[in-house]
Write a protein that holds these residues in place. Structure first.
Motif, PDB file in Angstrom:
ATOM      1  N   VAL A 104       0.845  -1.196   0.000  1.00  0.00           N
ATOM      2  CA  VAL A 104       0.000   0.000   0.000  1.00  0.00           C
ATOM      3  C   VAL A 104       0.880   1.245   0.000  1.00  0.00           C
ATOM      4  O   VAL A 104       1.817   1.343   0.799  1.00  0.00           O
ATOM      5  N   ALA A 105       0.577   2.174  -0.894  1.00  0.00           N
ATOM      6  CA  ALA A 105       1.247   3.474  -0.921  1.00  0.00           C
ATOM      7  C   ALA A 105       0.171   4.554  -0.845  1.00  0.00           C
ATOM      8  O   ALA A 105      -0.892   4.434  -1.476  1.00  0.00           O
ATOM      9  N   GLU A 106       0.443   5.594  -0.059  1.00  0.00           N
ATOM     10  CA  GLU A 106      -0.521   6.673   0.113  1.00  0.00           C
ATOM     11  C   GLU A 106       0.153   8.030  -0.071  1.00  0.00           C
ATOM     12  O   GLU A 106       1.371   8.169   0.119  1.00  0.00           O
ATOM     13  N   LEU A 107      -0.650   9.010  -0.417  1.00  0.00           N
ATOM     14  CA  LEU A 107      -0.228  10.411  -0.434  1.00  0.00           C
ATOM     15  C   LEU A 107      -1.234  11.175   0.401  1.00  0.00           C
ATOM     16  O   LEU A 107      -2.399  11.304   0.022  1.00  0.00           O
ATOM     17  N   ASN A 108      -0.778  11.669   1.563  1.00  0.00           N
ATOM     18  CA  ASN A 108      -1.694  12.243   2.547  1.00  0.00           C
ATOM     19  C   ASN A 108      -1.348  13.686   2.885  1.00  0.00           C
ATOM     20  O   ASN A 108      -0.196  14.115   2.769  1.00  0.00           O
ATOM     21  N   LEU A 109      -2.370  14.384   3.350  1.00  0.00           N
ATOM     22  CA  LEU A 109      -2.219  15.715   3.945  1.00  0.00           C
ATOM     23  C   LEU A 109      -2.713  15.606   5.378  1.00  0.00           C
ATOM     24  O   LEU A 109      -3.893  15.312   5.614  1.00  0.00           O
ATOM     25  N   GLU A 110      -1.813  15.825   6.345  1.00  0.00           N
ATOM     26  CA  GLU A 110      -2.184  15.655   7.750  1.00  0.00           C
ATOM     27  C   GLU A 110      -1.807  16.887   8.563  1.00  0.00           C
ATOM     28  O   GLU A 110      -0.742  17.468   8.378  1.00  0.00           O
ATOM     29  N   GLN A 111      -2.705  17.249   9.472  1.00  0.00           N
ATOM     30  CA  GLN A 111      -2.443  18.317  10.423  1.00  0.00           C
ATOM     31  C   GLN A 111      -1.951  17.707  11.727  1.00  0.00           C
ATOM     32  O   GLN A 111      -2.649  16.893  12.343  1.00  0.00           O
ATOM     33  N   ARG A 112      -0.749  18.116  12.126  1.00  0.00           N
ATOM     34  CA  ARG A 112      -0.163  17.628  13.375  1.00  0.00           C
ATOM     35  C   ARG A 112       0.241  18.811  14.244  1.00  0.00           C
ATOM     36  O   ARG A 112      -0.010  19.956  13.891  1.00  0.00           O
ATOM     37  N   GLY A 113       0.904  18.537  15.357  1.00  0.00           N
ATOM     38  CA  GLY A 113       1.360  19.598  16.237  1.00  0.00           C
ATOM     39  C   GLY A 113       1.122  19.263  17.690  1.00  0.00           C
ATOM     40  O   GLY A 113       1.081  18.096  18.078  1.00  0.00           O
ATOM     41  N   TRP A 114       0.937  20.294  18.505  1.00  0.00           N
ATOM     42  CA  TRP A 114       0.687  20.052  19.923  1.00  0.00           C
ATOM     43  C   TRP A 114      -0.100  21.198  20.525  1.00  0.00           C
ATOM     44  O   TRP A 114      -0.173  22.297  19.982  1.00  0.00           O
ATOM     45  N   LEU A 115      -0.682  20.931  21.673  1.00  0.00           N
ATOM     46  CA  LEU A 115      -1.479  21.887  22.432  1.00  0.00           C
ATOM     47  C   LEU A 115      -0.862  22.013  23.820  1.00  0.00           C
ATOM     48  O   LEU A 115      -0.727  21.018  24.537  1.00  0.00           O
ATOM     49  N   GLU A 116      -0.464  23.213  24.179  1.00  0.00           N
ATOM     50  CA  GLU A 116       0.144  23.433  25.493  1.00  0.00           C
ATOM     51  C   GLU A 116      -0.903  23.231  26.599  1.00  0.00           C
ATOM     52  O   GLU A 116      -2.063  23.636  26.460  1.00  0.00           O
ATOM     53  N   ASP A 117      -0.473  22.601  27.682  1.00  0.00           N
ATOM     54  CA  ASP A 117      -1.356  22.330  28.816  1.00  0.00           C
ATOM     55  C   ASP A 117      -1.033  23.314  29.937  1.00  0.00           C
ATOM     56  O   ASP A 117       0.007  23.205  30.607  1.00  0.00           O
ATOM     57  N   PHE A 118      -1.926  24.286  30.158  1.00  0.00           N
ATOM     58  CA  PHE A 118      -1.739  25.284  31.210  1.00  0.00           C
ATOM     59  C   PHE A 118      -2.552  24.959  32.458  1.00  0.00           C
ATOM     60  O   PHE A 118      -2.680  25.810  33.349  1.00  0.00           O
ATOM     61  N   ILE A 132       2.717  17.073   4.157  1.00  0.00           N
ATOM     62  CA  ILE A 132       2.440  16.149   3.061  1.00  0.00           C
ATOM     63  C   ILE A 132       3.219  14.879   3.367  1.00  0.00           C
ATOM     64  O   ILE A 132       4.431  14.924   3.600  1.00  0.00           O
ATOM     65  N   GLU A 133       2.527  13.737   3.363  1.00  0.00           N
ATOM     66  CA  GLU A 133       3.139  12.487   3.806  1.00  0.00           C
ATOM     67  C   GLU A 133       3.055  11.411   2.732  1.00  0.00           C
ATOM     68  O   GLU A 133       2.090  11.363   1.964  1.00  0.00           O
ATOM     69  N   LEU A 134       4.053  10.548   2.738  1.00  0.00           N
ATOM     70  CA  LEU A 134       4.090   9.422   1.817  1.00  0.00           C
ATOM     71  C   LEU A 134       4.456   8.156   2.592  1.00  0.00           C
ATOM     72  O   LEU A 134       5.627   7.859   2.777  1.00  0.00           O
ATOM     73  N   PRO A 135       3.474   7.399   3.083  1.00  0.00           N
ATOM     74  CA  PRO A 135       3.769   6.111   3.709  1.00  0.00           C
ATOM     75  C   PRO A 135       3.799   5.002   2.655  1.00  0.00           C
ATOM     76  O   PRO A 135       3.008   5.006   1.702  1.00  0.00           O
ATOM     77  N   LEU A 136       4.702   4.050   2.832  1.00  0.00           N
ATOM     78  CA  LEU A 136       4.812   2.875   1.968  1.00  0.00           C
ATOM     79  C   LEU A 136       4.779   1.660   2.883  1.00  0.00           C
ATOM     80  O   LEU A 136       5.731   1.406   3.624  1.00  0.00           O
ATOM     81  N   MET A 137       3.688   0.888   2.826  1.00  0.00           N
ATOM     82  CA  MET A 137       3.438  -0.121   3.848  1.00  0.00           C
ATOM     83  C   MET A 137       3.187  -1.507   3.264  1.00  0.00           C
ATOM     84  O   MET A 137       2.601  -1.651   2.188  1.00  0.00           O
ATOM     85  N   THR A 138       3.622  -2.505   4.022  1.00  0.00           N
ATOM     86  CA  THR A 138       3.232  -3.885   3.749  1.00  0.00           C
ATOM     87  C   THR A 138       1.786  -4.062   4.196  1.00  0.00           C
ATOM     88  O   THR A 138       1.407  -3.631   5.284  1.00  0.00           O
ATOM     89  N   HIS A 139       0.988  -4.708   3.354  1.00  0.00           N
ATOM     90  CA  HIS A 139      -0.446  -4.885   3.616  1.00  0.00           C
ATOM     91  C   HIS A 139      -0.712  -6.375   3.823  1.00  0.00           C
ATOM     92  O   HIS A 139      -0.537  -7.176   2.902  1.00  0.00           O
ATOM     93  N   GLN A 156       7.506   5.895   6.678  1.00  0.00           N
ATOM     94  CA  GLN A 156       6.780   7.063   6.185  1.00  0.00           C
ATOM     95  C   GLN A 156       7.713   8.263   6.157  1.00  0.00           C
ATOM     96  O   GLN A 156       8.516   8.447   7.068  1.00  0.00           O
ATOM     97  N   VAL A 157       7.607   9.043   5.103  1.00  0.00           N
ATOM     98  CA  VAL A 157       8.350  10.296   5.009  1.00  0.00           C
ATOM     99  C   VAL A 157       7.344  11.420   4.812  1.00  0.00           C
ATOM    100  O   VAL A 157       6.225  11.207   4.331  1.00  0.00           O
ATOM    101  N   GLY A 158       7.744  12.625   5.223  1.00  0.00           N
ATOM    102  CA  GLY A 158       6.846  13.756   5.106  1.00  0.00           C
ATOM    103  C   GLY A 158       7.608  15.065   4.998  1.00  0.00           C
ATOM    104  O   GLY A 158       8.805  15.136   5.303  1.00  0.00           O
ATOM    105  N   TYR A 159       6.880  16.084   4.554  1.00  0.00           N
ATOM    106  CA  TYR A 159       7.473  17.420   4.450  1.00  0.00           C
ATOM    107  C   TYR A 159       6.464  18.446   4.959  1.00  0.00           C
ATOM    108  O   TYR A 159       5.295  18.459   4.538  1.00  0.00           O
ATOM    109  N   MET A 160       6.908  19.315   5.861  1.00  0.00           N
ATOM    110  CA  MET A 160       6.038  20.319   6.462  1.00  0.00           C
ATOM    111  C   MET A 160       5.794  21.472   5.488  1.00  0.00           C
ATOM    112  O   MET A 160       6.731  22.088   4.990  1.00  0.00           O
ATOM    113  N   ILE A 161       4.522  21.760   5.229  1.00  0.00           N
ATOM    114  CA  ILE A 161       4.173  22.854   4.325  1.00  0.00           C
ATOM    115  C   ILE A 161       3.459  23.988   5.060  1.00  0.00           C
ATOM    116  O   ILE A 161       3.185  25.023   4.460  1.00  0.00           O
ATOM    117  N   GLY A 162       3.157  23.778   6.339  1.00  0.00           N
ATOM    118  CA  GLY A 162       2.464  24.816   7.092  1.00  0.00           C
ATOM    119  C   GLY A 162       2.848  24.796   8.555  1.00  0.00           C
ATOM    120  O   GLY A 162       3.074  23.739   9.147  1.00  0.00           O
TER     121      GLY A 162
END
Length: 258
Positions: A104-118, A132-139, A156-162
């Motif tokens: 299985v190969a995918e081309l994904n757009l994912e929002q990641r990050g973190w939320l500070e806990d106050f 933008i992510e590109l996972p290449l997986m055994t199915h 999986q490899v990815g590149y940050m665009i935002g």
């Protein structure tokens, strides 16, 4: 008496000839039986061989999926944080030739990050990183013709665009903000990302429903563990680790091309 003896000898010779001819007859019968048996084996085995050949005809699917991600950044030294919810959308390609294994190969757009806990402080800060992510997986899959379970695993490899920060206070001067907790690390809030390239390992499992021969609906859960740091990580830097991770739940559709 001589004639009788002669006649008796004649009978004896004839019987000897018949016994000598027996091996030839048996050999012919044996060869015919073997030929019939070979034909029967071919007749029975041919359909099985044909079915086996048909089974290994490659199955090719394309599809799309969308869902939600819950992500964090693993900082060291530790930062007080919570999971940040985001979206994920993508397209996928699947190739399966073996009985239970494919790719299985995918081309994904994912929002990641973190939320500070106050905790109880009336402050909020979130940093959303879009990749933008590109996972290449055994199915690996198993099940019936209508319902299949599967496991996906691979790099999986990815590149940050935002890179977007949302906050209700001036995080560049966080220690001077009224109500900001004492002895709290704040460098990560205003630190610039130095490495937009990301890589890691992803694994998940799910279930697929075959609605018709060419139409599939699948529900999948997946975990991603990042190995790359977004901030500088040398001995003289603030953080020795700033890796991302996320839990992803998606609903997808796959169409079988062949």
């Amino acid at each position: 008496m001589k004639q009788a003896a002669s006649h008796g000898n004649h009978i004896s010779y004839a019987g000897f000839g018949a016994r000598a001819a027996m091996p030839t007859v048996v050999r012919q019968v044996w060869l015919r039986c073997m030929a019939v048996a070979a034909l029967l084996i071919l007749a029975v085995g041919a359909p099985e061989s044909a079915r086996a050949q048909r089974h290994y005809v490659p199955h090719v699917h394309i599809g799309a999926h969308a869902g939600m991600s819950m992500s964090r950044q693993s900082f060291f030294p530790k930062v007080q944080e919570k999971s940040l919810n985001g979206m994920m959308i993508g397209v996928s390609f699947r190739y399966a030739e073996e009985r239970h294994v494919g790719l299985v190969a995918e081309l994904n757009l994912e929002q990641r990050g973190w939320l500070e806990d106050f905790e109880e402080a009336p402050l909020s800060y979130q940093r959303r990183l879009t990749y933008i992510e590109l996972p290449l997986m055994t199915h690996i899959f198993f099940g019936s013709r209508t319902v299949k379970c599967f496991i996906n695993l691979g790099p999986q490899v990815g590149y940050m665009i935002g890179d977007k920060v949302t906050s209700n206070f001036d995080y560049a001067k966080a220690p001077d903000v009224p109500g900001f907790p004492n002895n709290r690390r704040d460098e990560q809030m205003d630190m610039k990302v130095s490495n937009r390239f990301d890589y890691g390992i992803t694994a998940g499992m799910g279930v697929e429903f075959i609605v018709k021969r060419r139409h599939c609906i699948q529900l999948q859960g997946r975990y991603y563990y990042g190995l790359g740091n977004i901030f500088p990580s040398s001995k003289s830097d603030t953080f020795s680790a700033s890796r991302g991770s996320s839990i992803i739940v998606t609903l997808g559709y796959m169409f079988r091309l062949k």
